[in-house]
Design a protein around this motif. Structure first.
Motif, PDB file in Angstrom:
ATOM      1  N   GLU A  75     -15.797 -18.711 -65.362  1.00 20.84           N
ATOM      2  CA  GLU A  75     -16.424 -19.526 -66.398  1.00 20.84           C
ATOM      3  C   GLU A  75     -17.898 -19.160 -66.478  1.00 20.84           C
ATOM      4  N   ARG A 168      -2.574 -24.058 -71.304  1.00 16.89           N
ATOM      5  CA  ARG A 168      -3.962 -23.922 -71.749  1.00 16.89           C
ATOM      6  C   ARG A 168      -4.115 -22.692 -72.637  1.00 16.89           C
ATOM      7  N   TRP A 203       2.512 -20.072 -66.238  1.00 18.69           N
ATOM      8  CA  TRP A 203       2.171 -21.478 -65.992  1.00 18.69           C
ATOM      9  C   TRP A 203       3.249 -22.244 -65.249  1.00 18.69           C
ATOM     10  N   HIS A 226      -6.174 -16.374 -64.501  1.00 18.74           N
ATOM     11  CA  HIS A 226      -6.609 -17.551 -63.763  1.00 18.74           C
ATOM     12  C   HIS A 226      -6.224 -18.848 -64.479  1.00 18.74           C
ATOM     13  N   ALA A 227      -6.361 -18.888 -65.794  1.00 18.71           N
ATOM     14  CA  ALA A 227      -6.023 -20.101 -66.538  1.00 18.71           C
ATOM     15  C   ALA A 227      -4.555 -20.453 -66.367  1.00 18.71           C
ATOM     16  N   LEU A 229      -2.644 -19.619 -63.797  1.00 20.39           N
ATOM     17  CA  LEU A 229      -2.415 -20.061 -62.419  1.00 20.39           C
ATOM     18  C   LEU A 229      -2.855 -21.506 -62.217  1.00 20.39           C
ATOM     19  N   GLU A 230      -3.955 -21.900 -62.849  1.00 20.38           N
ATOM     20  CA  GLU A 230      -4.387 -23.292 -62.753  1.00 20.38           C
ATOM     21  C   GLU A 230      -3.345 -24.224 -63.363  1.00 20.38           C
ATOM     22  N   CYS A 231      -2.735 -23.800 -64.458  1.00 22.79           N
ATOM     23  CA  CYS A 231      -1.642 -24.587 -65.036  1.00 22.79           C
ATOM     24  C   CYS A 231      -0.467 -24.674 -64.066  1.00 22.79           C
ATOM     25  N   LYS A 233      -0.498 -24.569 -60.890  1.00 24.69           N
ATOM     26  CA  LYS A 233      -0.812 -25.506 -59.802  1.00 24.69           C
ATOM     27  C   LYS A 233      -0.583 -26.949 -60.230  1.00 24.69           C
ATOM     28  N   ALA A 234      -0.844 -27.247 -61.499  1.00 19.23           N
ATOM     29  CA  ALA A 234      -0.596 -28.597 -62.006  1.00 19.23           C
ATOM     30  C   ALA A 234       0.888 -28.839 -62.239  1.00 19.23           C
ATOM     31  N   TRP A 245      -3.880 -15.783 -56.939  1.00 18.76           N
ATOM     32  CA  TRP A 245      -4.528 -15.179 -58.108  1.00 18.76           C
ATOM     33  C   TRP A 245      -4.637 -13.697 -57.810  1.00 18.76           C
TER      34      TRP A 245
END
Length: 337
Positions: A75, A168, A203, A226-227, A229-231, A233-234, A245
């Motif tokens: 970011e 995302r 995701w 990365h975006a 992978l963050e999804c 994780k949720a 990652w």
């Protein structure tokens, strides 16, 4: 071929920005520059790395620019004299990046090819940006502007729920369940091997369903974006899940898996590129134990059977529907590093 570590090189990413166009819009090099989402292969030699912050969440590109001496962040951080946006394939994502760039920099340059939809973006920028200038070259455009309100283009956070999954901007199949992944889940056996990797996990759609099968003791989700992978994780909260990652084609976890399940990517541009899936197949063969098994889904026309036969003792097609096929392979063949 393998490199010295026994890891095959990743496919080369497409160049999505043209510094020759951009340079025509700059009278001098600013002191502080942000470059949003450049891809490996972009010629950044006209910029002083000490002046540049690159914003990139795709792991292969993140690592390549970092190795080249640039400051790279997932970011952006701070304010800039100039922000350059390399247009991604998604127009909504492009608008979000432009909005962020406009909020941080006194001057913004947006660059992309006609096939990236740069013409419509240029028209939209002209309606609201100040002092807009355009350079056309090599089947694309660079658009420079100063000022203007782009706040309504900002789109932070989750897009919403897709059948209970968070997605995302910037992730594959952000607004729907991929049909190939659905076919793959339906073709899997009720009992799976104990230690599994989901290569290119996105995701987390496949992973959540894999964990519902009997026999699974541990699942490793490997995702380069990365975006996404963050999804994941949720979306995947099972304690048996571990998140990485990483570029799946270079992933080296220091263990071997009993199974690999994957829906490998096959685009770098709008044209299909079988080399991507073939690199995933090579990675799967390298990561599997001698008794290991592989399940993958692909578009029906992609010629993965040859690559599988070169890397596995047994290969068969176990499903074929809706333009997709599910291929099963087992017992990877060992090759020299």
């Amino acid at each position: 071929m393998h490199d010295g570590k026994g890891i095959e090189p990743a496919p080369v990413a497409p160049v999505t920005m043209n510094t020759a166009r951009i340079s025509l819009l700059l009278s001098e090099q600013p002191d502080r520059i942000a470059i949003y989402r450049p891809r490996v292969g972009a010629d950044l030699s006209v910029f002083d790395p000490a002046s540049v912050q690159i914003i990139q969440g795709f792991k292969p590109d993140f690592d390549a620019f970092s190795d080249a001496g640039f400051e790279v962040r997932i970011e952006p951080e701070g304010e800039f004299d100039l922000a350059i946006v390399a247009v991604p394939r998604s127009k909504t994502e492009a608008r979000d990046l432009i909005a962020d760039a406009a909020s941080r920099a006194s001057m913004v340059v947006v660059d992309g090819q006609k096939t990236d939809g740069i013409d419509s973006i240029a028209r939209d920028i002209k309606k609201r940006g100040g002092n807009v200038r355009v350079e056309s070259k090599s089947h694309g455009k660079a658009i420079a502007f100063e000022g203007g309100d782009f706040s309504d283009w900002e789109h932070k956070g989750p897009l919403g729920s897709v059948e209970g999954f968070e997605t995302r901007l910037g992730v594959f199949s952000a607004d729907r369940i991929d049909k190939g992944s659905q076919l793959l889940i339906g073709a899997l056996p009720e009992k799976l091997p104990s230690i599994i990797a989901d290569l290119g996990a996105g995701w987390g759609y496949l992973s959540r369903h894999i964990l519902e099968r009997d026999g699974v003791k541990a699942l490793h989700l490997v995702e380069a974006e990365h975006a996404a992978l963050e999804c994941a994780k949720a979306n995947v909260t099972d304690p048996r899940a571990t998140f990485h990652w990483a570029d799946a084609t270079r992933f080296d976890p220091k263990l071997r898996f009993d199974g690999v399940i994957m829906n490998p990517p096959f685009h770098t541009t709008r044209a299909a590129d079988p080399a991507l899936g073939q690199a995933f197949i090579s990675a799967a063969a390298r990561l599997l134990a001698p008794h290991g098994q592989l399940w993958l889904v692909a578009n029906r026309q992609l010629p993965y059977e040859v690559a599988l036969s070169e890397r596995f003792s047994f290969v068969e097609k176990i499903a074929d529907a809706g333009g997709f096929k599910v291929l099963y392979a087992k017992r990877p063949l060992r090759t020299r590093a």
